[in-house]
Scaffold this active site. Structure first.
Site, PDB file in Angstrom:
ATOM      1  N   HIS A  76      40.803  39.200  36.160  1.00  0.00           N
ATOM      2  CA  HIS A  76      40.593  38.200  37.102  1.00  0.00           C
ATOM      3  C   HIS A  76      39.196  37.768  37.353  1.00  0.00           C
ATOM      4  CE1 HIS A  76      40.028  41.413  40.391  1.00  0.00           C
ATOM      5  NE2 HIS A  76      39.556  40.371  40.816  1.00  0.00           N
ATOM      6  N   GLU A  80      34.653  34.196  36.463  1.00  0.00           N
ATOM      7  CA  GLU A  80      33.765  34.079  37.473  1.00  0.00           C
ATOM      8  C   GLU A  80      32.369  34.788  37.048  1.00  0.00           C
ATOM      9  OE1 GLU A  80      34.183  32.030  39.589  1.00  0.00           O
ATOM     10  OE2 GLU A  80      32.479  32.164  40.987  1.00  0.00           O
ATOM     11  N   ASP A  81      32.601  35.815  36.749  1.00  0.00           N
ATOM     12  CA  ASP A  81      31.475  36.879  36.816  1.00  0.00           C
ATOM     13  C   ASP A  81      30.806  37.143  35.140  1.00  0.00           C
ATOM     14  OD1 ASP A  81      31.653  37.043  39.359  1.00  0.00           O
ATOM     15  OD2 ASP A  81      32.502  38.904  39.404  1.00  0.00           O
TER      16      ASP A  81
HETATM   17 MN    MN Z   1      37.986  40.748  42.368  1.00  0.00          MN
END
Ligand code: MN
Length: 724
Positions: A76, A80-81
């Site tokens: 998840h 994003e990262d």
């Molecule tokens: Mn998270």
């Protein structure tokens, strides 16, 4: 603190325990993929970052979720990262997983800032993202739960507070809405610990104190309850727990009691085989222990909107301890614990999209379609998330669930939008009642409709459901638009005829693009609400006029009022405007605060949704509109000589409290041609009556005359023109 992270084989074992056919190979691949992607990233706790998605996946195994959801949890945060792309995920783990990861990423990017407008817009995006697949929300909630469990590692107080507030306001209510009770309670309690550490600590201290007095009270009570049930041949599983500090706190606030009086800090669950046994068990409990009045709730025959069903009661149980009992079947227990996840776990296959949790989501989407802006949307939905419920019935016996303090109008809209739009009255339990009546549990409601009825703007003030609000507002907007269209049309007619040009739809159609409008009627509306002036349109249609223009005209509605004035005669400016004739189609009324009369210097204030309100120029209400010059209309009167029309003015009097003084008063007024239309005694003392009188007069001079005569009347102490 030493914390252990679940390991790869443990995760797989957990999944295999409830889903022996789970794709072990794929889960392992996701594990390695995510671990590599996060590499040496660290959490605030100092743990490797990868421990976080792993824990989130672990939380989801407790809800027995399917392999795709577990894999989504592992991945998840990769978009994003890390450098990972959605294409890679889709290639390795398939489209459904990629879509869910994308959904969670979208949710993660949404921060609910304190800025109301941004918060609202974000909530709207949030609903759209989670409505794609409810499992996205399940992953996001588990993500939030783990972040809350590790919140104390974050150094900055401000950041911790923001996350905790967001959890309390958005995530905990969402968890409740989809029926995830345990999740909701833990989220709330963790947020509570951050937001009100002292309050929580005082409750914990008190609980410690209670515990110190007795032995292990909970297991003693469980034992006694079990004994009671087996004596009555009921097979049941009994478990008990202390309520969370936050739920105790909330109950203290709600019932406004101190901790000393709040004795039911323990809740016990009795899980039995079927519905019949639930009622039987209730009977046994009530026969053995006195019930606490007013605490029995039957969510079995009428489940909560999130699908929760159980019997609730409070009794003075073993050793007179006040305890709460929740009686339910195994399946009900699963739904209570897992909520929407109970429909989504591996063995259910395709979830029941008619389930109550989905109905809520569909309603959210419906509201989304009907609202104008995100702020309105947030207002509609937030309200509902925090409300308790009222259960009412149609004449046919269909159950209608409504939030607490819902009215007959909310009921009508809940039955059907058209019923809401056309409702004129309501029979509640057989009696005609006003539409604004708040419904009580168990009310039977029959809505009376009329095709001629349309939603009424004042309804907006008392309805509580998003659906009703959204429909009423939409109607008001539509009506407003029609009013603006009429007004704009008449403004243009004047602007054109004043310049000796003809106003044609064809001419207007040719200039729509200049004003970025797609229809003639929307151009009318733009002119009507003052965004475009009549002169601008005129010059667009006849560009030759632009050169001949002299002084720039004031480009708002005021210019229209000026245009309407009659041409000066003999150098004298006649400010004579018939109020009624000013704006055809626009509702106009006299302000109740200052009661303008012909002869008064007056101004109009354009009020969205209700036309123009006429005030006297010295009315205090006008101060509120000082900075809104675009809403001011410069008005004056146009009353023919000897018009028989009467107008209502208001006066305040102080009259001596002696026999006959009120008689004198009315005689004086009648003799001077005034008509008392309303009289109210505001205050009565030994010496004086303070009276407010609405009086019909011809104009302001007439009223002034009446006041003068009243002042000369001995029984009357003081007279003033009313200003409020
Ligand atoms: Mn998270």
């Amino acid at each position: 603190m030493v914390r252990t992270v679940i390991r790869q084989f443990e995760l797989v074992e957990k999944i295999k325990a409830y889903d022996p056919l789970a794709n072990e190979e794929l889960i392992n691949r996701a594990y390695v993929f995510a671990m590599k992607a996060h590499g040496s990233q660290k959490r605030a706790s100092g743990d490797p970052y990868f421990s976080h998605p792993l824990e989130v996946a672990g939380i989801l195994t407790e809800f027995k979720l399917d392999t795709d959801t577990i894999i989504t949890a592992l991945l998840h945060d990769t978009i994003e990262d890390t450098e990972v792309t959605l294409d890679e995920i889709s290639g390795q783990f398939g489209d459904p997983v990629a879509r869910m990861v994308d959904g969670v990423t979208k949710l993660t990017r949404i921060e609910f800032q304190s800025d109301q407008a941004k918060q609202a817009e974000n909530f709207r995006k949030f609903v759209l993202a989670m409505s794609e697949d409810i499992r996205v929300l399940l992953v996001k909630l588990s993500d939030r739960l783990h972040n809350m469990r590790t919140l104390h590692y974050i150094g900055q107080l401000e950041k911790r507070q923001r996350i905790a507030r967001e959890t309390m306001d958005i995530y905990a209510p969402l968890a409740e809405r989809i029926g995830m009770q345990e999740m909701k309670q833990e989220l709330e309690d963790l947020a509570f610990a951050e937001l009100n550490c002292d309050g929580r600590q005082s409750i914990l201290n008190r609980l410690d104190f209670l515990r110190a007095k007795g032995e292990d009270l909970i297991s003693v009570i469980i034992e006694e309850l079990q004994e009671l049930l087996s004596k009555n041949k009921i097979k049941a599983e009994v478990n008990g727990r202390e309520k969370t500090p936050y739920s105790i706190w909330r109950k203290m606030k709600k019932n406004d009691v101190g901790f000393e009086q709040l004795s039911d800090t323990m809740a016990f669950r009795i899980i039995v085989s079927d519905v019949e046994t639930c009622y039987h068990t209730l009977g046994v409990a009530h026969a053995a222990y006195p019930a606490v009045p007013g605490r029995f709730k039957d969510y079995l025959s009428t489940p909560k909107p999130n699908g929760y069903s159980s019997l609730h009661t409070s009794v003075f149980g073993p050793e007179r301890h006040r305890i709460e009992l929740q009686i339910r079947t195994r399946r009900m227990h699963e739904i209570a614990e897992y909520g929407v996840a109970a429909h989504w776990n591996y063995k259910q296959g395709i979830p029941d999209s008619e389930g109550p949790q989905y109905r809520w989501l569909r309603e959210l989407l419906e509201i989304l379609e009907h609202t104008a802006g995100p702020e309105e949307f947030l207002e509609h939905t937030k309200l509902e998330m925090f409300s308790d419920q009222v259960f009412s019935f149609t004449p046919r016996g269909d159950l209608i669930n409504l939030p607490h303090s819902a009215t007959a109008v909310d009921f009508a809209y809940a039955v059907h939008s058209e019923v809401g739009d056309c409702c004129v009255g309501a029979k509640i339990n057989g009696r005609m009642m006003p539409l604004r009546t708040q419904l009580q549990n168990g009310d039977q409601v029959e809505i009376i409709t009329s095709k001629a009825q349309t939603p009424s703007p004042p309804w907006e003030r008392f309805v509580v459901t998003g659906k009703a609000r959204a429909h009423i507002r939409r109607f008001i907007r539509l009506q407003e638009k029609q009013e603006y269209e009429k007004l704009g049309h008449s403004i243009l007619q004047h602007a054109f005829s004043k310049a000796d040009y003809e106003l044609t739809e064809k001419g207007l159609a040719g200039v729509l693009s200049i004003f970025k409008q797609d229809s003639v009627s929307s151009l009318y509306a733009e002119v009507g609400n003052g965004n475009v002036s009549g002169r601008q349109v005129l010059e667009a249609v006849y560009p030759v006029l632009r050169k001949s223009r002299g002084k720039a005209l004031v480009e708002n509605v005021v210019s229209f009022a000026q245009a309407r004035r009659k041409k000066p005669k003999n150098g004298e400016v006649l400010r004579r405007i018939s109020i009624k004739g000013l704006i055809p189609g626009m509702a106009m009324h006299m302000a109740g605060c200052c009661h303008p009369l012909p002869g008064d210097r007056i101004v109009g204030i354009i009020t969205i949704g209700s036309g123009v309100t006429v005030h006297t120029i010295d009315c205090e209400t006008l101060e509120a509109f000082t900075n809104m010059s675009e809403r001011w209309l410069d008005l004056s009167w146009e009353i023919p000589e000897n018009s028989p029309e009467m107008h209502v003015g208001r006066i305040n009097l102080s009259v001596l409290n002696v026999p006959g003084s009120l008689g004198d008063l009315s005689t004086v007024i009648a003799k001077n041609g005034g008509n008392i239309s309303n009289l109210k005694i505001v205050n009565r003392s030994e010496e004086f009556f303070d009276i407010l009188i609405d009086i019909e007069v011809k104009d302001v001079k007439h009223l002034t005359d009446v006041i003068a005569v009243l002042r000369a009347t001995p029984a009357i102490n003081a007279v003033d023109r009313g200003r409020g």
